[in-house]
Write an enzyme that holds these catalytic residues in place. Structure first.
Site, PDB file in Angstrom:
ATOM      1  N   TYR A   1     -14.951   2.690  10.960  1.00 54.16           N
ATOM      2  CA  TYR A   1     -13.370   2.699  10.901  1.00 54.16           C
ATOM      3  C   TYR A   1     -12.724   2.999  12.211  1.00 54.16           C
ATOM      4  O   TYR A   1     -12.036   2.381  12.969  1.00 54.16           O
ATOM      5  CB  TYR A   1     -12.998   3.591   9.781  1.00 54.16           C
ATOM      6  CG  TYR A   1     -11.581   3.722   9.915  1.00 54.16           C
ATOM      7  CD1 TYR A   1     -11.057   2.876   8.902  1.00 54.16           C
ATOM      8  CD2 TYR A   1     -10.880   4.980  10.046  1.00 54.16           C
ATOM      9  CE1 TYR A   1      -9.409   3.068   8.891  1.00 54.16           C
ATOM     10  CE2 TYR A   1      -9.555   5.007   9.808  1.00 54.16           C
ATOM     11  CZ  TYR A   1      -8.949   4.130   8.987  1.00 54.16           C
ATOM     12  OH  TYR A   1      -7.592   4.233   8.724  1.00 54.16           O
TER      13      TYR A   1
ATOM     14  N   GLY B   1      -3.584  -1.781  -2.543  1.00 50.09           N
ATOM     15  CA  GLY B   1      -2.282  -1.750  -2.861  1.00 50.09           C
ATOM     16  C   GLY B   1      -1.907  -2.320  -4.177  1.00 50.09           C
ATOM     17  O   GLY B   1      -2.827  -2.776  -4.820  1.00 50.09           O
TER      18      GLY B   1
ATOM     19  N   GLY C   1       0.796  -1.178   0.017  1.00 52.33           N
ATOM     20  CA  GLY C   1       0.049  -0.052  -0.212  1.00 52.33           C
ATOM     21  C   GLY C   1       0.828   1.314   0.081  1.00 52.33           C
ATOM     22  O   GLY C   1       2.165   1.034  -0.003  1.00 52.33           O
TER      23      GLY C   1
HETATM   24  P1  NAD Z   1      -3.289   1.849   1.590  1.00 53.75           P
HETATM   25  O1  NAD Z   1      -5.051   1.265   1.091  1.00 53.75           O
HETATM   26  O2  NAD Z   1      -2.486   2.288   0.467  1.00 53.75           O
HETATM   27  O3  NAD Z   1      -2.807   0.586   2.501  1.00 53.75           O
HETATM   28  C1  NAD Z   1      -3.423  -0.575   3.033  1.00 53.75           C
HETATM   29  C2  NAD Z   1      -2.931  -2.014   2.419  1.00 53.75           C
HETATM   30  O4  NAD Z   1      -3.720  -3.064   2.969  1.00 53.75           O
HETATM   31  C3  NAD Z   1      -3.148  -2.086   1.069  1.00 53.75           C
HETATM   32  O5  NAD Z   1      -2.109  -2.294   0.342  1.00 53.75           O
HETATM   33  C4  NAD Z   1      -4.235  -3.117   0.798  1.00 53.75           C
HETATM   34  O6  NAD Z   1      -4.212  -3.991  -0.211  1.00 53.75           O
HETATM   35  C5  NAD Z   1      -3.884  -3.952   2.107  1.00 53.75           C
HETATM   36  N1  NAD Z   1      -4.983  -4.756   2.879  1.00 53.75           N
HETATM   37  C6  NAD Z   1      -6.270  -4.462   2.833  1.00 53.75           C
HETATM   38  N2  NAD Z   1      -6.896  -5.480   3.276  1.00 53.75           N
HETATM   39  C7  NAD Z   1      -6.085  -6.706   3.363  1.00 53.75           C
HETATM   40  C8  NAD Z   1      -6.076  -7.836   3.902  1.00 53.75           C
HETATM   41  N3  NAD Z   1      -7.281  -8.400   4.190  1.00 53.75           N
HETATM   42  N4  NAD Z   1      -5.254  -8.750   3.897  1.00 53.75           N
HETATM   43  C9  NAD Z   1      -3.888  -8.149   3.461  1.00 53.75           C
HETATM   44  N5  NAD Z   1      -3.813  -6.978   3.041  1.00 53.75           N
HETATM   45  C10 NAD Z   1      -4.691  -6.159   2.818  1.00 53.75           C
HETATM   46  O7  NAD Z   1      -3.648   2.948   2.758  1.00 53.75           O
HETATM   47  P2  NAD Z   1      -2.676   3.407   3.744  1.00 53.75           P
HETATM   48  O8  NAD Z   1      -3.011   5.026   3.549  1.00 53.75           O
HETATM   49  O9  NAD Z   1      -1.216   3.213   3.111  1.00 53.75           O
HETATM   50  O10 NAD Z   1      -2.985   2.740   5.043  1.00 53.75           O
HETATM   51  C11 NAD Z   1      -1.991   2.010   5.890  1.00 53.75           C
HETATM   52  C12 NAD Z   1      -2.446   1.986   7.279  1.00 53.75           C
HETATM   53  O11 NAD Z   1      -2.331   3.399   7.830  1.00 53.75           O
HETATM   54  C13 NAD Z   1      -3.802   1.531   7.414  1.00 53.75           C
HETATM   55  O12 NAD Z   1      -3.918   0.713   8.782  1.00 53.75           O
HETATM   56  C14 NAD Z   1      -4.594   2.811   7.820  1.00 53.75           C
HETATM   57  O13 NAD Z   1      -5.694   2.618   8.666  1.00 53.75           O
HETATM   58  C15 NAD Z   1      -3.374   3.686   8.417  1.00 53.75           C
HETATM   59  N6  NAD Z   1      -3.791   5.088   8.468  1.00 53.75           N
HETATM   60  C16 NAD Z   1      -3.495   5.780   7.262  1.00 53.75           C
HETATM   61  C17 NAD Z   1      -3.517   7.257   7.290  1.00 53.75           C
HETATM   62  C18 NAD Z   1      -3.507   8.049   6.119  1.00 53.75           C
HETATM   63  O14 NAD Z   1      -3.328   9.150   6.005  1.00 53.75           O
HETATM   64  N7  NAD Z   1      -3.080   7.538   5.009  1.00 53.75           N
HETATM   65  C19 NAD Z   1      -4.017   7.871   8.406  1.00 53.75           C
HETATM   66  C20 NAD Z   1      -4.204   7.048   9.539  1.00 53.75           C
HETATM   67  C21 NAD Z   1      -3.816   5.683   9.619  1.00 53.75           C
END
Ligand code: NAD
Length: 323
Positions: A147, A36, A10
């Protein structure tokens, strides 16, 4: 360390993988590629073991975790559009998925970094949110809050895995992390506005655009993940990670127009049309990051215009590649 990064294909995960490899660690990625992409790991494809599977698949998770001493748990359903449109599937990923990862980690690993979210604070619009501040969530029947509810329970499970089982769990709560490789497709405001500006489309703001947020560059955040999980003083605690420059969404759109040289216009879309009837948003969300600064020297160093320029260059490349 030999690290398992769930969600490593991701946006944040792929930057973390590169950072870990740069430090000389071994890395295994477990990702189902739901949001991702393998392209995110193209630059390090030869150096990393990628398992294409779900954290909800017990066998796959067991195999991926065995032999790793540290887990960075990022896999989740993210983005308001995803959460609102696919509520049950999102809950399964964000609640049952985390439970499964914690169970596997306590069997095989020493420590785990649990990536929670600033969403856990809900509608608390305090000046500068500290880790011990109250959570103010709307009705559990509004899918928007599922969420935050799931991430809150994830934290609770993580905390008790530390207290009861001695797994070295650190919880981080990122606030609006942005940067290259973040897609606008799932409702993330900055890449979405940048993609619209680069396509010569009107920039759409939900509501009146007065919502205030603090953005933080992904490159400022991922080193804090590794520093915190390796520091035993951090185990059993939660840490805010985010920027301090507060900006309204209206002002953000203006800055995107300036950096991209686009003419706009900026249009407003009511929340109930953008998401669902009765949708609730938070007026502001700004972190107090004193705890992370005092323990590991965390500081968000990258300014907003530099962040927007990096996102614009990345989105232009991605859009060119898709043509
Ligand atoms: P993203 O969607 O790019 O990353 C999430 C990844 O998890 C993806 O690659 C997706 O394919 C994978 N995924 C989802 N469900 C899955 C499963 N069941 N098994 C295996 N892989 C799975 O989003 P991101 O922004 O990189 O988020 C990463 C983490 O950071 C998440 O936990 C999100 O809640 C947290 N987060 C992000 C932000 C932000 O601003 N981007 C803020 C707060 C928290």
């Amino acid at each position: 360390m030999r690290a398992l990064v769930t969600g490593g294909a991701g946006f944040i995960g792929s930057h973390l993988v590169e950072h870990l490899l740069g430090l000389g660690h071994e890395v295994v990625v477990l990702d189902d590629l739901s949001t991702g992409s393998a392209d995110n790991l193209a630059a390090v494809a030869d150096a990393v073991t990628v398992v294409d599977g779900s954290i909800l698949d017990e066998d796959v998770l067991e195999r991926a975790t065995a032999g790793c001493d540290t887990v960075f748990h990022l896999a989740a359903a993210v983005g308001v559009h995803t959460i609102v449109n696919r509520p049950m599937e999102s809950l399964r990923r964000n609640l049952l998925g985390t439970q499964a990862v914690l169970e596997a980690a306590r069997r095989h690993c020493r420590r785990l970094l649990l990536v929670s979210s600033s969403e856990v604070y809900g509608k608390n619009a305090k000046d500068s949110l500290g880790e011990d501040d109250d959570r103010i969530l709307g009705s559990p029947l509004k899918s928007r809050w599922s969420y935050a509810a799931a991430k809150g329970l994830d934290e609770l499970m993580g905390y008790w895995c530390w207290r009861e089982y001695g797994l070295g769990v650190v919880i981080v709560r990122p606030f609006n992390v942005v940067g290259p490789r973040q897609s606008g497709a799932f409702g993330m405001v900055l890449p979405h506005l940048v993609e619209q500006a680069l396509s010569g489309l009107p920039l759409t703001l939900y509501g009146d655009g007065s919502q205030r947020r603090c953005f933080c560059a992904v490159g400022d955040v991922v080193p804090a993940f590794t520093a915190l999980v390796q520091d035993e003083r951090a185990h059993g605690q939660a840490f805010n990670l985010g920027g301090t420059e507060e900006v309204t969404m209206r002002r953000l759109a203006e800055r995107v127009l300036r950096v991209t040289g686009s003419a706009g216009p900026v249009v407003h879309v009511p929340y109930d049309r953008a998401y669902e009837p009765g949708f609730e948003d938070m007026a502001r969300r700004c972190p107090d990051t004193t705890r992370a600064r005092e323990l590991i020297g965390f500081r968000a160093r990258t300014g907003l215009d530099d962040i927007i320029a990096a996102v614009a260059a990345d989105r232009a490349r991605a859009m060119e590649g898709a043509r």
